[in-house]
Design an enzyme around this catalytic site. Structure first.
Site, PDB file in Angstrom:
ATOM      1  N   PHE A   6       0.813  -1.221   0.000  1.00  0.00           N
ATOM      2  CA  PHE A   6       0.000   0.000   0.000  1.00  0.00           C
ATOM      3  C   PHE A   6       0.844   1.268   0.000  1.00  0.00           C
ATOM      4  O   PHE A   6       0.409   2.298   0.502  1.00  0.00           O
ATOM      5  CB  PHE A   6      -0.948   0.024   1.206  1.00  0.00           C
ATOM      6  CG  PHE A   6      -1.836  -1.165   1.285  1.00  0.00           C
ATOM      7  CD1 PHE A   6      -2.944  -1.283   0.474  1.00  0.00           C
ATOM      8  CD2 PHE A   6      -1.565  -2.196   2.157  1.00  0.00           C
ATOM      9  CE1 PHE A   6      -3.766  -2.388   0.536  1.00  0.00           C
ATOM     10  CE2 PHE A   6      -2.380  -3.307   2.226  1.00  0.00           C
ATOM     11  CZ  PHE A   6      -3.482  -3.408   1.417  1.00  0.00           C
ATOM     12  N   GLY A   7       2.045   1.245  -0.566  1.00  0.00           N
ATOM     13  CA  GLY A   7       2.797   2.485  -0.572  1.00  0.00           C
ATOM     14  C   GLY A   7       4.072   2.439  -1.378  1.00  0.00           C
ATOM     15  O   GLY A   7       4.574   1.373  -1.732  1.00  0.00           O
ATOM     16  N   ASP A  64       3.973 -11.636   4.626  1.00  0.00           N
ATOM     17  CA  ASP A  64       4.522 -11.253   3.319  1.00  0.00           C
ATOM     18  C   ASP A  64       6.042 -11.379   3.321  1.00  0.00           C
ATOM     19  O   ASP A  64       6.759 -10.465   2.909  1.00  0.00           O
ATOM     20  CB  ASP A  64       4.098  -9.823   2.976  1.00  0.00           C
ATOM     21  CG  ASP A  64       4.204  -9.530   1.475  1.00  0.00           C
ATOM     22  OD1 ASP A  64       4.267 -10.499   0.695  1.00  0.00           O
ATOM     23  OD2 ASP A  64       4.207  -8.346   1.095  1.00  0.00           O
TER      24      ASP A  64
END
Length: 804
Positions: A503-504, A629
Site C-alpha cells: 500500500f505504498g 509477506d
C-alpha cells in the site's frame, strides 16, 4: 476354514503383491468417480506436486477444475458424493463434497491428520475406511455406528461399497464389516483370494490361481463373471449394477451386467492401463496417452474423452525394490522425481522371496543415527547421564531463582528477550513429525562426493545469540509534518524513489538534522486502494513497529498523519533489498557478478539474520506476530550488510498458541504464499516459514520465485523447479552460477541450507519446522563456514559484521 502350510501362505502373500491392486471406485487409485455428480478426478502426472484435477463426465462441455490445496497427493478414492485424497507421506487425507456438478473447486475438509501413516484409502457410499502403512489396523470415519471405529489385524486389498468394507487377511480369506458385510463375506467362504474390488453392493476379485470370482448382489448379472482362463484379467472396476475387468494380454476391457445385462467390450478395442467405476459410469485411462475415456452401461457407447491432463497410470512409490515386474515405462518422468511406478504383474511370476511393502515418499529420507562400538556407546550414555543431572540441577536452581526474584520481589518483567544458550540435543532416533528438523543430504553422498553430516536442532554447534535488542519497548516514534517529509524527498520526486511496499511507495529522504531515512507514502489518486485498506495497513505497521525492537527488524523513526496522507519514516537501509542483489535489473552487468552477496558465506549469513528477525516475531513478541509477506524484497540490508525484515503492512497478531490458526482470505505475494493459506485460507506462523523457504531457494538458485522456464517458456515455480533436484541429491544442478559450486569447506553448509529449504516448503504446515529450528540449522551452516575459513578474512566482505 481351509488349512494352509507356511510355504503356501508365503506363496499367497507373494501372489497378492504381484497381481497388483484393482482400481475400483472404493479403493486407492490415481483415478476416481464421485458418481452422484458424475465427477471424475485424477492425480496429474509429470508435476512435482501431484495435485488433483477434476471434470464432469455428464456435461457436454465440461471444463476441468483443480481442487485445493494445490499440494501433493499419492492416491484418491471416491464414493457417491465425495472424493478423498491421501497426502504424500500418508499422515493425512482431505475430502471434497461433490454433491452437485461443479466447475469450481469445492472447499477441502481435513478428515484425518495423525502420526500413523496410511497406505490404502477406501471411500464407500458415505463412509471412509483406511489401512495403515504397516498393515496392522483398519480405521473408519463417518460410519454412523455401522462400522467399528477401528480393528487390528494384518490386512490388505481394502475396498468399500454401500454399507460395507472388505479386506483380505494373510491367508487369503475375505473379511467384511458393516450391514452388508456378512452376506458378501459368506459368498467367499471357500475362496482364497489375492485381490478384491468393491461395487455398490457386490465384490469381485482374483483368487490365488488366477480365477475371477464375484459375490453379493446379482440382480443385473454383475456378479456373474465371464468364463476365462486363469490370470486373464488384472485390474477390476465395479459400479452399481455392472462390473469390468482389464485383460492382462492387451489392456482391452470387458464388462458384464448393467442395463444390457450381457457381456460387452466398450470403447472398441482401446487399451487401458486402469479402469474405475461408480454408479452407471465407467472410466479408463488409455495406455497410449493417459487420457481419460468414460462410458455408460448401454454396451459400447462412449460417453466422452474428458478434458483432463495426463493422469498418473499408477501410484508413485519411492521403494523400487517392490517393483518385482519392473518399472512402468518413463515412470520417473511421470512421477517427476526419484519416485517410480511399478508394473502390474499378472500373478504367474513367483519370486523366491516375498516383496517388500512400498511406502509413500517423504520429502527427505530420515537420518540414520551414527554407528559406534558398544564401549563408545556406554561412554556416551554415561556422559549423557552426567550432563543430564547437571542440567536438571541447573533447571531447579533457575526455577527457584525466578520465583525469588520474579514473584517474591514482585519485580516487573518486560516482554524483552534475553540471550540464551541452547542445550545440546542428544537423540539417537528420528521422530518424523516432531518439531525438530533432521536434515541431511542425499541418501548416499553430497554432490561433491563427501558424506553429509546430520544436524539436529540445538546441536553441539549452537551458538550464543542475541534474540532481540536492548528491550522490546522503545520510545514513541517521532511525528513529522507532511511538509517536512516532502522537503526531505524533493517533493517525492522520482529520483528519490527506491522501492514499494504494501500500500505504498518508498522514497529516500534526508531530514534537516542530516539523518538519512526511508519514507513510505501511502498511494493516492484514482488507482489507490480503498482508504480503509490504506488506513489499515498504515495503522498495522505503525502499531507493530512502535513496540518492536530487534536488530533484524527495520526500525521505525516516525510517522505523519495529515488529512488523507499517511507516511511512515524508517531507518535507511543503504544496501537495498536482497531481491535486488539476487535479481538485478541488468543481469548481464559486471556489477551483478561482483556483488558482496555472491559468496555462500554472505548469502547464508543474510538468511540467518532474516530468520532471527522472524523468530523474534513468532516466539518473543507478545502476542506473537505473523508477518504474512515474507519475500526477498522485504529483506533489507543496512550499511554493514546486516539483514532486516521490513514491511509489516499485512501483519497480524497471531494466536497465543503456536499451534493455533486463523481462517481468512489470503493476502501476500504470489510465489511466496503458503499453499494451505491460499488454498484453504488456513493461516498460521508456518505460513511465514513457507515464505522464508522460498527465499532460501532464491538464494540457492538465483532464480525468482516465479520465473519463465527456458525450454517451455511457461511460468514456473521455484519450488517445483528446485525441490526435486535437491531431494534427489543433485543440488549442484540448481545452484546459482554467479556464486559457483561450493568449495571444500562450503559443501556441507550449502547442503544443510538446501535441505532446510525443502522442509520449509513442504505443502502441509504441520510438517514444516519452527523458526527456532530453522535458526539453529542456519547457525550450524554458518559455523561450518567459519570453521573452514578461520584465520582468514573474505576479500569480498572486508567490512562485514560478525555473524555472532
Amino acid at each position: 476354514m481351509r488349512e494352509f502350510s507356511a510355504s503356501a501362505l508365503a506363496v499367497i502373500a507373494t501372489l497378492t503383491a504381484l497381481i497388483g491392486p484393482a482400481n475400483p471406485t472404493g479403493s486407492s487409485s490415481t483415478l476416481a468417480i464421485a458418481h452422484g455428480s458424475a465427477t471424475v478426478c485424477g492425480v496429474v502426472a509429470g508435476t512435482s506436486n501431484s495435485f488433483i484435477q477434476c471434470a464432469t463426465a455428464s456435461a457436454s462441455s465440461s471444463s476441468p477444475f483443480l481442487v485445493s490445496p494445490n499440494a501433493s497427493f499419492s492416491s484418491i478414492s471416491a464414493g457417491r458424493d465425495s472424493i478423498c485424497g491421501l497426502r504424500a507421506g500418508g499422515t493425512s487425507f482431505l475430502c471434497w463434497n461433490l454433491t452437485a456438478s461443479s466447475s469450481t473447486a469445492p472447499p477441502a475438509r481435513r478428515v484425518y491428520e495423525g502420526s500413523a501413516a496410511l497406505e490404502e484409502l477406501s471411500v464407500g457410499e458415505v463412509h471412509i475406511a483406511a489401512l495403515d502403512r504397516n498393515r496392522t489396523f483398519i480405521e473408519w470415519w463417518r460410519s454412523d455406528g455401522r462400522f467399528p471405529s477401528n480393528i487390528s489385524g494384518s490386512y490388505h486389498s481394502l475396498a468399500s461399497g454401500r454399507d460395507f468394507s472388505c479386506a483380505l487377511i494373510s491367508n487369503g480369506s475375505l473379511r467384511c464389516w458393516g450391514p452388508r458385510g456378512g452376506e458378501i463375506e459368506a459368498d467367499f467362504a471357500d475362496s482364497t483370494m489375492s485381490t478384491i474390488a468393491a461395487g455398490d453392493s457386490h465384490v469381485c476379485g482374483i483368487d490365488t490361481v488366477g480365477r475371477l470370482i464375484c459375490g453379493g448382489n446379482n440382480d443385473a448379472g454383475q456378479s456373474t463373471p465371464p468364463s476365462s482362463p486363469a490370470f486373464e484379467f488384472g485390474a477390476l472396476a465395479l459400479g452399481e449394477k455392472h462390473s469390468c475387468a482389464v485383460r492382462n494380454s492387451n489392456g482391452t476391457v470387458i464388462c458384464w451386467g448393467g442395463a444390457a445385462g450381457i457381456e460387452y467390450t466398450p470403447a472398441n478395442a482401446t487399451s487401458f492401463v486402469l479402469v474405475v467405476a461408480g454408479g452407471n459410469l465407467t472410466c479408463g485411462l488409455a495406455t497410449a496417452n493417459f487420457s481419460v475415456l468414460c462410458w455408460g452401461t448401454n454396451r459400447s457407447s462412449l460417453t466422452a474423452t474428458l478434458p483432463l491432463p495426463r493422469i498418473l497410470p499408477g501410484i508413485c512409490t519411492s521403494n523400487q525394490s517392490s517393483c518385482l515386474c519392473g518399472l512402468f515405462p518413463d515412470s520417473e518422468t511421470l512421477c517427476s522425481g526419484s519416485r517410480v511406478i511399478c508394473n502390474r504383474c499378472d500373478g504367474r511370476i513367483q519370486p523366491s522371496t516375498p516383496p517388500h511393502l512400498s511406502s509413500p515418499p517423504s520429502p527427505l529420507p530420515p537420518p540414520r543415527p551414527p554407528t559406534s562400538s558398544k564401549r563408545t556407546t556406554n561412554r556416551r550414555w554415561l556422559a549423557f547421564a552426567i550432563v543430564g543431572s547437571i542440567g536438571a540441577f541447573s533447571g531447579i536452581c533457575s526455577i527457584l531463582y525466578c520465583i525469588w526474584f520474579g514473584v517474591c520481589r514482585q519485580k516487573k518483567v518486560h516482554n524483552s528477550v534475553q540471550p540464551t544458550i541452547a542445550a545440546p540435543r542428544t537423540s539417537a532416533s528420528y521422530a518424523p513429525h516432531s518439531s525438530a528438523i533432521a536434515v541431511r543430504t542425499s541418501p548416499s553422498t553430497s554432490p561433491s562426493g563427501s558424506r553429509s553430516r546430520t544436524f539436529w536442532r540445538q546441536g553441539s554447534r549452537i551458538m550464543r545469540r542475541q534474540r532481540s535488542g536492548p528491550s522490546s519497548f522503545k520510545e514513541r516514534p517521532e511525528e513529522f509534518s507532511f511538509s517536512d517529509l516532502a522537503a526531505a524527498t524533493k517533493n517525492f520526486s522520482s529520483e528519490t524513489k527506491i522501492g514499494a511496499g504494501s500500500f505504498g511507495t518508498v522514497y529516500k529522504g534526508k531530514l534537516p538534522d542530516g539523518r538519512q531515512v526511508a519514507i513510505k507514502r501511502s498511494e493516492s489518486g484514482p488507482r489507490a486502494k480503498k482508504f480503509q485498506e490504506k488506513e489499515g495497513a498504515f495503522e498495522s505497521e505503525l502499531a507493530f513497529l512502535s513496540r518492536l525492537h530487534h536488530k533484524h527488524l527495520v526500525g521505525l523513526v516516525g510517522y505523519c498523519e495529515e488529512r488523507e496522507e499517511r507516511l511512515l519514516v524508517y531507518e535507511y537501509m543503504k544496501n537495498g533489498a536482497l531481491y535486488d542483489h539476487l535479481h538485478p535489473k541488468n543481469e548481464d552487468s559486471s556489477s551483478s557478478s561482483s556483488s558482496v552477496l555472491n559468496s555462500w558465506k554472505m548469502r547464508i549469513k543474510v538468511l540467518l539474520d532474516a530468520a532471527r528477525g522472524i523468530e523474534y516475531l513468532h516466539n518473543y513478541a507478545v502476542p506473537p506476530i505473523i508477518h504474512r509477506d515474507i519475500k526477498s524484497s522485504n529483506i533489507l540490508l543496512d550499511a554493514n550488510w546486516l539483514a532486516r525484515v521490513s514491511d509489516f503492512g499485512l501483519s497480524l497478531l497471531g494466536p497465543e498458541s503456536g499451534d493455533g490458526h486463523f481462517s481468512m482470505k489470503a493476502a501476500g505475494t504470489v510465489g511466496y504464499m503458503d499453499p494451505e493459506y491460499y488454498g484453504m485460507h488456513l493461516l498460521t506462523v508456518k505460513s511465514d516459514v513457507y515464505g522464508l523457504g522460498v527465499v532460501m531457494l532464491e538464494v540457492l538458485t538465483g532464480k525468482r520465485a516465479i520465473f519463465k522456464d527456458e525450454e517451455s517458456g511457461n511460468p514456473t515455480s521455484i519450488v517445483d523447479h528446485a525441490v526435486p533436484f535437491i531431494v534427489a541429491g543433485e543440488i549442484n544442478k540448481v545452484l546459482d552460477l554467479r556464486v559457483g559450486q561450493p568449495g571444500p569447506n562450503e559443501v556441507e553448509a550449502v547442503e544443510l541450507l538446501a535441505y532446510t529449504a525443502v522442509h520449509c516448503v513442504t505443502p502441509e504446515g504441520k510438517n514444516r519446522p519452527s523458526m527456532t529450528d530453522i535458526v539453529a540449522n542456519l547457525e550450524s551452516a554458518v559455523s561450518l563456514l567459519l570453521d573452514g575459513s578461520r584465520g582468514s578474512v573474505s576479500s569480498a566482505c572486508m567490512s562485514c559484521p560478525s555473524t555472532d
